[in-house]
Design an enzyme around this catalytic site. Structure first.
Site, PDB file in Angstrom:
ATOM      1  N   LYS A 121       0.792  -1.337   0.033  1.00 41.14           N
ATOM      2  CA  LYS A 121       0.166   0.119   0.082  1.00 41.14           C
ATOM      3  C   LYS A 121       0.962   1.386   0.032  1.00 41.14           C
ATOM      4  CE  LYS A 121      -2.922   2.777   2.898  1.00 41.14           C
ATOM      5  NZ  LYS A 121      -3.441   2.838   4.334  1.00 41.14           N
ATOM      6  N   ASP A 139      -6.543   0.259  -0.152  1.00 42.86           N
ATOM      7  CA  ASP A 139      -6.993   0.478   1.350  1.00 42.86           C
ATOM      8  C   ASP A 139      -8.416  -0.095   1.632  1.00 42.86           C
ATOM      9  OD1 ASP A 139      -8.442   2.309   0.036  1.00 42.86           O
ATOM     10  OD2 ASP A 139      -7.833   4.048   1.035  1.00 42.86           O
TER      11      ASP A 139
END
Ligand code: SF4
Length: 212
Positions: A121, A139
């Site tokens: 991420k 996310d």
């Protein structure tokens, strides 16, 4: 309708709705984005943005962090949660950046993820926002909304990233993910999504039937 067609519709709809979407973390340089993203794990971006001005005033560059101690970093980031682990990772990451990469934040996901505390991420955020490369930041908002629309399946961030990379236009994917965050906060919320108000209700597979 194919997934690619649905993805294109989603890209267009969100672009119209949120033309200026960008990362909501406040940062001045690649190192600050790396650190702010590490702090954002299980914490809100708003909270991180309250904490980083003090942190970055005390530690103004890589050398400042490398010369610091975990304990001192902890005092600045206490309210972000998991502060001991985060402080440890930040220090280790900075020291590795200095010793192995000459202080330059790497520009590929593969290399970035070798840094302590840096997952896909964070790495996607950095390559997308700093280096302008195709990125897919999976996310919680991205995983939830793309699952509902019908672009991806499952909740594993790595698997969702792979599925989205297969259907999103590469040049659009980074900003698309930023827009998903805004849409996830305002409309396609985890509970009681406002499908009636949604710009994607015409093609979303879960319109009117997402879990309440
Ligand atoms: S139509 Fe409903 S479930 Fe689908 S993206 Fe919009 S708010 Fe979310």
């Amino acid at each position: 309708m194919t997934k690619k067609q649905r993805a294109l519709l989603a890209v267009q709809a969100l672009k119209k709705e949120y033309p200026d979407a960008a990362c909501s973390l406040v940062y001045r340089d690649p190192l600050q984005l790396l650190i702010a993203t590490r702090l954002s794990a299980q914490c809100t971006d708003a909270r991180v943005n309250l904490v980083t001005p003090g942190l970055f005033a005390r530690f103004q560059n890589l050398d400042d962090f490398c010369a610091g101690t975990q304990e001192e970093i902890e005092t600045y980031i206490h309210s972000c949660g998991l502060y001991k682990t985060k402080a440890r990772d930040i220090l280790a990451m900075c020291r590795k950046l200095k010793s192995d990469f000459g202080g330059v934040v790497p520009d590929t996901i593969e290399v970035l993820t070798t840094l302590p505390g840096v997952g896909r991420k964070t790495a996607n955020l950095v390559v997308g926002d700093i280096y302008g490369k195709p990125a897919v930041v999976t996310d919680t908002h991205c995983i939830r909304i793309c699952g509902r629309i019908g672009l991806s399946e499952g909740k594993d961030p790595g698997k969702v990233e792979k599925q989205l990379r297969a259907v999103l236009p590469p040049q659009e994917s980074n900003r698309f993910c930023h827009r998903l965050v805004l849409h996830g906060r305002a409309v396609c919320t985890a509970r009681s999504p406002k499908c009636d108000e949604c710009c994607m209700k015409g093609f979303c597979k879960s319109a009117g039937k997402a879990e309440k």
